[in-house]
Design a protein around this motif. Structure first.
Motif, PDB file in Angstrom:
ATOM      1  N   LYS A   2       0.833  -1.142   0.246  1.00 19.51           N
ATOM      2  CA  LYS A   2      -0.016  -0.007   0.049  1.00 19.51           C
ATOM      3  C   LYS A   2       0.831   1.362   0.016  1.00 19.51           C
ATOM      4  N   VAL A   3       1.782   1.417   0.712  1.00 18.85           N
ATOM      5  CA  VAL A   3       2.811   2.305   0.856  1.00 18.85           C
ATOM      6  C   VAL A   3       3.573   2.673  -0.452  1.00 18.85           C
ATOM      7  N   VAL A   4       3.836   1.459  -1.184  1.00 20.24           N
ATOM      8  CA  VAL A   4       4.551   1.725  -2.635  1.00 20.24           C
ATOM      9  C   VAL A   4       3.381   2.038  -3.596  1.00 20.24           C
ATOM     10  N   LYS A   5       2.335   1.754  -3.608  1.00 20.51           N
ATOM     11  CA  LYS A   5       1.295   1.951  -4.460  1.00 20.51           C
ATOM     12  C   LYS A   5       0.812   3.381  -4.417  1.00 20.51           C
ATOM     13  N   ASP A   6       0.906   3.906  -3.094  1.00 19.00           N
ATOM     14  CA  ASP A   6       0.399   5.551  -3.015  1.00 19.00           C
ATOM     15  C   ASP A   6       1.598   6.305  -3.184  1.00 19.00           C
ATOM     16  N   TYR A   7       2.744   5.851  -3.006  1.00 19.31           N
ATOM     17  CA  TYR A   7       4.059   6.640  -3.259  1.00 19.31           C
ATOM     18  C   TYR A   7       4.123   6.717  -5.060  1.00 19.31           C
ATOM     19  N   SER A   8       3.661   5.431  -5.410  1.00 21.78           N
ATOM     20  CA  SER A   8       3.951   5.584  -7.048  1.00 21.78           C
ATOM     21  C   SER A   8       3.253   6.593  -7.813  1.00 21.78           C
ATOM     22  N   GLU A   9       1.898   7.082  -7.088  1.00 19.55           N
ATOM     23  CA  GLU A   9       1.267   8.280  -7.660  1.00 19.55           C
ATOM     24  C   GLU A   9       2.055   9.726  -7.721  1.00 19.55           C
ATOM     25  N   TYR A  10       2.836   9.629  -6.472  1.00 20.42           N
ATOM     26  CA  TYR A  10       3.568  10.880  -6.636  1.00 20.42           C
ATOM     27  C   TYR A  10       4.519  10.652  -7.861  1.00 20.42           C
ATOM     28  N   ARG A  26       4.715   9.123 -10.449  1.00 21.62           N
ATOM     29  CA  ARG A  26       4.273   9.037 -11.692  1.00 21.62           C
ATOM     30  C   ARG A  26       4.301  10.655 -12.000  1.00 21.62           C
ATOM     31  N   SER A  27       3.638  11.524 -11.103  1.00 19.60           N
ATOM     32  CA  SER A  27       3.617  12.883 -11.713  1.00 19.60           C
ATOM     33  C   SER A  27       5.038  13.245 -12.260  1.00 19.60           C
ATOM     34  N   GLU A  28       5.916  12.894 -11.727  1.00 22.91           N
ATOM     35  CA  GLU A  28       7.368  13.234 -11.858  1.00 22.91           C
ATOM     36  C   GLU A  28       7.751  12.413 -13.334  1.00 22.91           C
ATOM     37  N   GLY A  29       6.797  11.539 -13.588  1.00 20.23           N
ATOM     38  CA  GLY A  29       7.419  10.743 -14.907  1.00 20.23           C
ATOM     39  C   GLY A  29       7.987   9.455 -14.907  1.00 20.23           C
ATOM     40  N   ILE A  30       7.995   9.048 -13.476  1.00 22.95           N
ATOM     41  CA  ILE A  30       8.811   7.876 -13.071  1.00 22.95           C
ATOM     42  C   ILE A  30       7.787   6.870 -12.688  1.00 22.95           C
ATOM     43  N   PRO A  31       7.857   5.751 -13.543  1.00 22.99           N
ATOM     44  CA  PRO A  31       6.681   4.833 -13.418  1.00 22.99           C
ATOM     45  C   PRO A  31       6.798   3.770 -12.537  1.00 22.99           C
ATOM     46  N   ASN A  32       7.974   3.246 -12.201  1.00 20.12           N
ATOM     47  CA  ASN A  32       8.234   2.204 -11.615  1.00 20.12           C
ATOM     48  C   ASN A  32       8.759   1.874 -10.362  1.00 20.12           C
ATOM     49  N   VAL A  70      16.583  -2.633   4.003  1.00 19.01           N
ATOM     50  CA  VAL A  70      15.353  -2.266   2.962  1.00 19.01           C
ATOM     51  C   VAL A  70      16.168  -1.705   1.996  1.00 19.01           C
ATOM     52  N   VAL A  71      15.768  -2.102   0.564  1.00 19.08           N
ATOM     53  CA  VAL A  71      16.497  -1.748  -0.653  1.00 19.08           C
ATOM     54  C   VAL A  71      15.121  -1.253  -1.449  1.00 19.08           C
ATOM     55  N   VAL A  72      15.292   0.027  -2.051  1.00 20.96           N
ATOM     56  CA  VAL A  72      14.276   0.254  -2.912  1.00 20.96           C
ATOM     57  C   VAL A  72      14.955   0.908  -4.305  1.00 20.96           C
ATOM     58  N   TRP A  73      14.195   0.632  -5.318  1.00 18.76           N
ATOM     59  CA  TRP A  73      14.689   1.112  -6.714  1.00 18.76           C
ATOM     60  C   TRP A  73      13.372   1.563  -7.223  1.00 18.76           C
ATOM     61  N   THR A  74      13.866   2.689  -8.079  1.00 15.62           N
ATOM     62  CA  THR A  74      13.007   3.589  -8.865  1.00 15.62           C
ATOM     63  C   THR A  74      13.449   3.838  -9.994  1.00 15.62           C
ATOM     64  N   GLY A  75      12.450   4.091 -11.141  1.00 12.63           N
ATOM     65  CA  GLY A  75      13.006   4.298 -12.206  1.00 12.63           C
ATOM     66  C   GLY A  75      11.926   3.683 -13.434  1.00 12.63           C
ATOM     67  N   ASP A  76      12.295   3.450 -14.627  1.00 15.32           N
ATOM     68  CA  ASP A  76      11.679   2.670 -15.718  1.00 15.32           C
ATOM     69  C   ASP A  76      12.055   1.687 -16.053  1.00 15.32           C
ATOM     70  N   PHE A  77      11.246   0.687 -16.233  1.00 14.72           N
ATOM     71  CA  PHE A  77      11.750  -1.007 -16.669  1.00 14.72           C
ATOM     72  C   PHE A  77      12.295  -0.798 -18.132  1.00 14.72           C
ATOM     73  N   ILE A  81      15.267  13.351 -15.740  1.00 10.84           N
ATOM     74  CA  ILE A  81      15.826  14.168 -15.185  1.00 10.84           C
ATOM     75  C   ILE A  81      15.654  14.443 -13.627  1.00 10.84           C
ATOM     76  N   ASN A  82      14.246  14.097 -13.319  1.00 13.26           N
ATOM     77  CA  ASN A  82      13.863  14.221 -12.052  1.00 13.26           C
ATOM     78  C   ASN A  82      14.140  12.914 -11.150  1.00 13.26           C
ATOM     79  N   LEU A  83      14.903  11.883 -11.671  1.00 13.05           N
ATOM     80  CA  LEU A  83      15.432  10.938 -10.716  1.00 13.05           C
ATOM     81  C   LEU A  83      16.709  10.737 -10.170  1.00 13.05           C
ATOM     82  N   THR A  84      16.746  10.677  -8.856  1.00 13.65           N
ATOM     83  CA  THR A  84      17.811  10.600  -8.073  1.00 13.65           C
ATOM     84  C   THR A  84      17.668   9.714  -7.096  1.00 13.65           C
TER      85      THR A  84
END
Length: 754
Positions: A282-290, A292-298, A530-537, A543-546
Motif C-alpha cells: 500500500k505504501v508503495v502504491k500510494d508513493y507511485s502516484e507521486y 508518476r507525476s514526475e514521469g517515473i513509472p516503476n 530495506v532496498v528501494v529502486w525507482t525508475g523505468d523498466f 531528469i527528476n530521478l535521483t
C-alpha cells in the motif's frame, strides 16, 4: 445332472479370479501420487496465510490441506455420508444389502457408498454400473487396509468437488465463506457436508432453496443425535448461505510466481510476512502516484530480516496489474546499474587492507585514469578530503582512486564470491566498476547490505521457510563493517527527516546510475535491510530521478512502519583497537608530529603511513639540501607536508588557499603531466582522414611559460594547461620545459580502431 453342480463352482471361481485381479491391479502406492498431481500450487507466508493460489492442470481451484480436520466439519460429514466410517473396513455390507433391497422392492433409490468407496470413485471416475460398484468395493477394502481412517477422511475432503471448479474443503471454505476451515460455524460445516452430494445440481448461486433444505435436514439430524444442542440448531438454520463465490487475493504476486516456477511442491511456505507485505504494498502504491507525476513509472522494494536473512517483503513493481507501466515485470530480479551503492563495501575492504582509516585524507580533484575520466556527480571537488566524508558525500574521484589502489580485480571477485554471478570478465568494467557499470539485481544489493548489517557475514537470502540457513562467509572484519555502518549513518536524509537521525538512526546509501535511469536507496538497522529502486523498466532516463529524492523518501516511509527494537549498531570492542594517526592526514603515525587516537579493526592489516609527509634536510637559514650539497653536514631533519601536485594545481586554479597544504621549503615540482599518464595506450576510433585530436593536460602551478616538444621537435610555447595535438597512430614522447628550467616527459602510444 452332476455336471450342473460345476456351474456355480465355475462362477464362484470366476468371481474370485476377477476379485483377485481387481485387488492386485489396484496400485495402492500410486494413490497419493495421483491425488498429489491434482492439487493446485499454493504459496503461504511464514504464518501459513495464503499469498497466492494457482489453477491446476484442469483449471480448478484445488487446495491441499495438511491440517487436522475441524471437528464441526468432521461430525457433519460423517453424519451425512458415513456414520460408521471408523468401524467398518472400507465397505458397509449391511448398507449394501439394504440398498439392494430398496432398489429391488421400493421406488426409493438409495446408495451404500462409504467414504472409502467415494474416494476410490474420485481417484478413478467410472460410469455408474453394478460392476463398477463392485470394483469400488474391492478397491475400498484394499484402501482401508493400507491407510488409516484419518488419512482417508482427509484425502476425501481434500479431493471432493464443491461445485464449479472448486475442489477440496479448504478451497470451498475460503471461496464460499472467506475463512479458514477451523473457523466454520455449524451451519457452514453442514453446508459443506451436503454440497459434494450433488455439486452439479446444488450450488450456492442456484437452487438455493434445495441447498438450504438439505443443509437444515442435516442440522436436524445432528440435533437429534445430540451432536449439537437445540440452541445451536435454531441459530444454525437461520444462517444465510453465501450469495456468491469469492476469489483468492494475490499478495506478493511477483514472489509467488517466482517460487511456483522454481518449485514443484503443492504447498510452498515462504518467509514472507503477509501483514507487513500488504502494508508495504500500500505504501508503495500510494508513493507511485507521486512518482508518476514526475514521469517515473516503476518501483521495486525488498525488506529482509537481518537476524535470520529471511525476506519479509518482496515488491516487484508498483502494482502487479498495472499493465500500462509493465507492472508484471519483476524489478527485484531485473539487472540495473547500482550507481554508488558499492562504495561502502570498497570502504570496508580497503580498511581491512590497511589502505585507509575512515579519517584518512585522499585527493579529490579531476584526475585521469588511463582512458577513464570520472567526475563527481555534483561537479564539486574538495582538493583533499577525509575518505569517510567522501563516502558520505558519495564522491566518485576518491573511490575510483581507492579502487585503483585496492585493485579492481580483487573487488570484482569479492562481489562474485558474494553474489555468485557467472560473469568473470573484470576487464569489461575496470575502475568504472565502483560507479556501477556492472549491472546487478535488487536482490543482489539486498544480499550485500544484509551481509554488511551482519558485520561482514554474507549468506544467501531465504525465501522458503524450509531452506536451511547456511554458515555464511566472513568476508571483511566486524570492525571495518562497524566503521562503515557508523559512517553512512551520517548521510543527510531527504526533507525534514534529518531531525530524526538520533531517534531513529539508519545506516543508508543512495545511488543514481549514469543517465538517471536508476534511483537507489539501501538502508540497514540491526534488525532490517530495506532496498528501494525507482525508475523505468524500459531503461528510459529521467531528469527528476535521483537516489536521494525518489528512492530515499520511500525508504524512510517503509522504515516508519517497521518495528525496530534495537536502534544502534554496537561497537564490536573485541574486534577493535586504538591506534595513533597523524592529525592532519589520518594515516598511521610514523614521524614525531601532532597525532590523534582512532578506533581501528584489530583484524585489519597495519594501516599504511601517510604518503603526504616527507622527511627533508634543511640548513640553519631554511634551505633544503641533500647529501650532495656541501652544507648537508650541518643540516637538520624536518618533516613537512607534501600534497600531490595535481591537488595543488587544481586548488590554485580554483583560487583556494593552499598555504597550509605544503611547505615552501620543499623543492616541489611545479609542472607535471596530468594526461596522458606514462606508457598509456590510447585506442581511438578512426576518423575519415585517419587522424584524431589528443588533448594533453598538465599542471602548471606558477603559470610559467611552457615550451612544448613532440618526439624532440619543437611545436610551440604558452602558459595554457592543455594543448590539442592532431596525431596519427604511433608512439610518441611529449616533453615540456618550464621557463625556470623544469623538464617533464611522458611516453604514450596511439592505436586506431580498424
Amino acid at each position: 445332472m452332476k455336471k450342473l453342480y460345476y456351474i456355480p463352482l465355475i462362477f464362484i471361481i470366476f468371481i474370485l479370479g476377477v476379485t483377485l485381479k481387481i485387488y492386485l491391479t489396484f496400485d495402492i502406492e500410486k494413490v497419493e501420487e495421483t491425488f498429489e498431481s491434482r492439487y493446485s500450487q499454493m504459496v503461504l507466508d511464514e504464518k501459513d496465510k495464503i499469498l497466492g493460489v494457482y489453477l491446476n492442470k484442469d483449471e480448478q481451484w484445488h487446495l491441499k490441506s495438511e491440517e487436522k480436520i475441524p471437528e464441526k466439519l468432521k461430525e457433519a460429514v460423517l453424519n451425512f455420508e458415513d456414520r460408521k466410517f471408523y468401524s467398518h473396513s472400507g465397505v458397509d455390507f449391511k448398507a449394501i444389502i439394504r440398498a439392494i433391497r430398496d432398489n429391488i422392492f421400493s421406488r426409493q433409490r438409495t446408495g451404500a457408498s462409504t467414504i472409502d468407496m467415494q474416494l476410490v470413485k474420485i481417484l478413478q471416475p467410472k460410469k455408474r454400473s453394478y460392476f463398477n460398484k463392485y470394483i469400488e468395493i474391492v478397491q475400498a477394502l484394499k484402501l482401508d487396509r493400507y491407510f488409516d481412517k484419518d488419512e482417508i477422511l482427509r484425502t476425501y475432503l481434500n479431493n471432493t468437488p464443491y461445485g464449479g471448479n472448486i475442489v477440496g474443503y479448504k478451497t470451498a471454505s475460503l471461496l464460499y465463506f472467506q475463512k479458514e476451515p477451523n473457523e466454520l460455524t455449524w451451519g457452514e460445516a453442514a453446508l459443506l457436508a451436503v454440497l459434494p452430494n450433488s455439486p452439479g445440481l446444488i450450488h450456492v448461486e442456484k437452487n438455493r432453496d434445495r441447498l438450504i433444505k438439505k443443509r437444515n435436514l442435516l442440522l436436524k439430524k445432528l440435533k437429534d443425535r445430540k451432536v449439537i444442542s437445540e440452541l445451536q440448531y435454531k441459530l444454525s438454520i437461520k444462517e444465510p448461505i453465501p450469495k456468491q463465490r469469492y476469489y483468492f487475493k494475490s499478495v506478493a504476486p511477483h514472489l509467488t510466481r517466482r517460487v511456483i516456477n522454481e518449485n514443484s511442491d503443492k504447498i510452498i511456505k515462504t518467509t514472507i510476512d503477509r501483514e507487513l507485505q500488504s502494508k508495504i504494498e500500500k505504501v508503495v502504491k500510494d508513493y507511485s502516484e507521486y512518482l508518476r507525476s514526475e514521469g517515473i513509472p516503476n518501483i521495486a522494494v525488498m525488506v529482509v530480516n537481518n537476524r535470520n536473512y529471511e525476506v519479509k517483503a518482496y515488491i516487484g513493481s508498483q502494482e502487479f496489474f498495472d499493465e500500462k507501466s509493465n507492472g508484471q515485470v519483476d524489478g527485484v530480479m531485473a539487472l540495473k546499474s547500482p550507481g554508488s551503492l558499492l562504495k561502502p563495501f570498497l570502504f570496508a575492504l580497503a580498511i581491512d587492507d590497511g589502505l585507509i582509516a575512515p579519517q584518512s585524507k585522499v585527493p579529490d580533484v579531476p584526475l585521469y585514469f588511463s582512458n577513464f575520466n570520472p567526475q563527481n556527480a555534483n561537479k564539486k571537488y574538495y582538493g583533499m578530503i577525509e575518505i569517510r566524508e567522501a563516502l558520505i558525500k558519495s564522491l566518485n574521484i576518491p573511490f575510483v582512486n581507492l579502487l585503483r589502489e585496492y585493485g579492481e580485480e580483487k573487488f570484482f571477485y569479492f562481489l562474485k564470491q558474494v553474489l555468485n554471478f557467472k560473469d568473470s570478465d573484470v576487464s569489461r568494467y575496470g575502475l568504472s566498476l565502483i560507479l556501477g557499470t556492472k549491472e546487478l539485481k535488487l536482490e543482489d544489493i539486498a544480499k550485500l547490505y544484509t551481509g554488511l548489517a551482519n558485520y561482514g557475514n554474507f549468506k544467501d537470502l531465504k525465501y522458503i521457510k524450509t531452506q536451511a540457513l547456511e554458515e555464511g562467509e566472513q568476508l571483511f572484519s566486524k570492525g571495518s563493517a562497524y566503521l562503515t555502518l557508523d559512517t553512512i549513518k551520517e548521510l543527510q536524509r531527504p526533507g525534514l527527516e534529518r531531525m530524526y537521525i538520533e531517534k531513529n538512526p539508519i545506516s543508508w546509501k543512495t545511488g543514481t546510475s549514469y543517465g538517471r535511469k536508476d534511483g537507489w536507496a539501501a538502508g540497514v538497522t540491526p534488525e532490517w535491510t530495506v532496498v528501494v529502486w525507482t525508475g523505468d523498466f524500459t531503461g528510459k532516463g529521467n531528469i527528476n530521478l535521483t537516489g536521494v529524492k525518489t528512492s530515499g523518501k520511500l525508504l524512510f516511509n517503509i522504515f516508519n512502519i517497521l518495528l525496530c527494537k534495537e536502534k544502534e549498531f554496537i561497537l564490536p570492542e573485541d574486534n577493535m583497537l586504538k591506534i595513533k594517526v597523524d592529525k592532519e592526514t589520518g594515516y598511521r603515525l610514523k614521524y614525531d608530529i601532532p597525532f590523534k587516537e582512532i578506533c581501528y579493526p584489530s583484524e585489519a592489516k597495519i594501516l599504511k603511513t601517510s604518503p603526504y609527509y616527507k622527511k627533508i634536510f634543511v640548513t640553519e637559514d631554511g634551505k633544503e639540501v641533500d647529501s650532495r650539497d656541501s652544507e648537508f653536514v650541518n643540516s637538520r631533519e624536518e618533516i613537512v607536508l607534501n600534497y600531490p601536485i595535481e591537488v595543488i594545481n587544481y586548488l590554485i586554479k580554483e583560487n583556494r588557499d593552499i598555504s597550509t597544504l605544503y611547505s615552501n621549503r620543499i623543492k616541489k615540482k611545479t609542472v607535471k603531466f596530468i594526461y596522458p599518464v606514462k606508457n598509456l595506450k590510447i585506442i581511438l576510433p578512426k576518423d575519415f582522414d585517419g587522424e584524431k585530436d589528443i588533448i594533453i593536460k598538465i599542471a602548471n602551478l606558477k603559470k610559467q611559460n611552457i615550451y612544448w616538444y613532440i618526439n624532440g621537435e619543437y611545436i610551440g610555447e604558452g602558459r595554457e594547461s592543455e594543448r590539442k595535438l592532431n596525431l596519427k597512430a604511433g608512439k610518441y614522447q611529449v616533453t615540456i620545459v618550464s621557463s625556470d628550467g623544469e623538464i617533464e616527459k611522458v611516453d604514450f602510444e596511439i592505436e586506431k580502431i580498424r
